[in-house]
Design a protein around this motif. Structure first.
Motif: not given
Length: 461
Positions: A109, A138, A194, A198, A201
């Motif tokens: 991000q 998104d 992402r 994670d 994600m």
């Protein structure tokens, strides 16, 4: 990029001038400087070690060719090895697929994915003559969908609508179906930012990739994170079958560690460099050209391509005809030239591609101020059309009015007019066939960089 690295390498090369052979003794000192310069540029340590070792093996004991100095021989070796580390040659997008060719964009991000999608869409439309559609998957950030919609309108490509809360895989599948119906050549798929740690994600983007089987999967990464960019790119490359990397925000990166590290660490080629917020600020990555820029040899090929692409050829032709017919070069013409210079990235962008500029003193380079060009354009814009066509009308009171209208001082207007008179004099010589005199005058101006006759003739502030 690479300002400090270029300066250090130039200094190192100059120390070797006049030597008849590159020996282990005199190369050790040079390589120590190169190593420090690379580390300060935030190049990953394994890359520095590999590069230094390769340069040492090739450089030690190498006879200097008859036409080259030892410094130039070292430059050739370092240039070759930098190019090899960064990927040898430009790696173009592979769009050889049954339309639509699907390109998936991944990244952290804030790396600039959505803006990069718009830039890539414009590049493919204008340079490759492709029909492009973009879609945002998104679903966690509604603003990202609206941003892409706006950017798609700006660059003139199709936008496939999506909404927060939808399934990203279904969005992508629907977009592919729409692209087929509308006979689109390339579909660019934007995704949510992402972290590679994670798991949820990463599982989502893996499922998305498996569902749409893109021909290209590009990782978008902020170059200002330095060697961390290479580390992050490797983590994504281990999870996804990446085909390439896009480095963004390179205009704010003075070190350049990411560009030198990504290919070596990830094994994936850098395909594009993003430099700036404008939608035309995306360029194919050429390792050989970038290596030359690092070593102060400029990038004339890219400069020529940029001029060919961005200069208004119709205006240029009209100005040439005007000058050759002996008509006076006026302030309207000067403004056109300044605006075209701005379109090519301003003086700073042009200087970055000119050979030898990295060796100029900082005191000279600091005077190259793109803000000065904008100020000059503003001053000319505050004049009446008649004043622009007939600069002799600009007496003291008119100059004061122009200064007030452009938010500048009378001294700024006077400097601009002095600069204009120099340009008008050069154009006048050209129209009279005084080519040799013009060349001498231009040569003298380049030697005297920093004053009114400096690069672009900008007045010091």
């Amino acid at each position: 990029m690479f300002e400090s690295l270029s300066q250090r390498l130039s200094t190192t090369v100059n120390r070797l001038r006049g030597r008849g052979r590159l020996t282990e003794e005199n190369i050790r000192e040079a390589l120590r400087e190169v190593r420090i310069a690379l580390l300060e540029a935030d190049v990953a340590l394994p890359v520095v070690q590999a590069l230094i070792q390769r340069v040492k093996v090739r450089a030690v004991g190498q006879d200097v060719m008859r036409s080259l100095s030892p410094g130039q021989a070292l430059v050739k070796v370092v240039s070759d090895e930098l190019t090899t580390v960064m990927g040898t040659a430009n790696s173009e997008l592979n769009l050889a697929a049954t339309p639509p060719a699907v390109v998936l964009m991944a990244g952290l991000q804030g790396a600039g994915k959505t803006t990069t999608v718009a830039k890539l869409a414009r590049l493919l439309t204008e340079r490759k003559k492709k029909k492009v559609m973009v879609v945002s998957c998104d679903v966690y950030r509604p603003a990202a969908i609206e941003q892409l919609r706006t950017l798609a309108g700006q660059v003139g490509v199709k936008f496939f609508p999506s909404e927060a809360g939808q399934d990203p895989v279904q969005i992508a599948k629907d977009a592919i179906a729409a692209a087929r119906r509308e006979v689109v050549d390339v579909l660019l798929v934007d995704t949510a930012g992402r972290l590679h740690v994670d798991e949820a994600m990463m599982a989502e983007i893996k499922a998305l990739h498996a569902a749409i089987t893109p021909i290209e999967t590009l990782f978008v990464v902020d170059s200002m994170t330095g060697q961390d960019a290479a580390t992050t790119a490797k983590a994504f490359a281990d999870a996804l079958p990446l085909t390439g990397v896009v480095l963004t925000k390179t205009d704010g990166d003075a070190r350049g560690g990411a560009a030198l590290s990504v290919r070596y660490i990830t094994g994936r080629p850098i395909k594009f460099l993003g430099a700036g917020e404008k939608t035309d600020a995306l360029e194919p990555f050429h390792p050989d050209r970038l290596a030359q820029r690092i070593l102060g040899m400029g990038d004339v090929l890219s400069l020529v391509e940029e001029v060919e692409r961005k200069v208004d050829h119709e205006k240029a032709q009209k100005l040439a005809q005007k000058v050759m017919k002996g008509k006076r070069f006026d302030l309207e013409d000067m403004r056109d030239q300044l605006e075209q210079m701005n379109n090519m990235g301003g003086l700073a962008g042009l200087m970055d591609k000119l050979p030898g500029v990295s060796g100029l003193p900082d005191s000279v380079k600091s005077k190259v101020n793109d803000g000065e060009i904008k100020r000059m354009v503003a001053i000319i814009g505050s004049m009446t059309p008649k004043e622009r066509r007939h600069p002799d009308l600009l007496n003291g009171s008119r100059r004061a009015r122009v200064a007030k209208g452009s938010g500048t001082q009378a001294a700024d207007v006077n400097r601009l007019l002095k600069q204009y008179m120099q340009m008008e004099k050069m154009m006048s010589k050209l129209s009279r066939g005084g080519g040799k005199g013009l060349l001498r005058q231009m040569s003298g101006a380049l030697k005297g960089m920093g004053g009114m006759g400096g690069m672009g003739g900008l007045p010091p502030r």
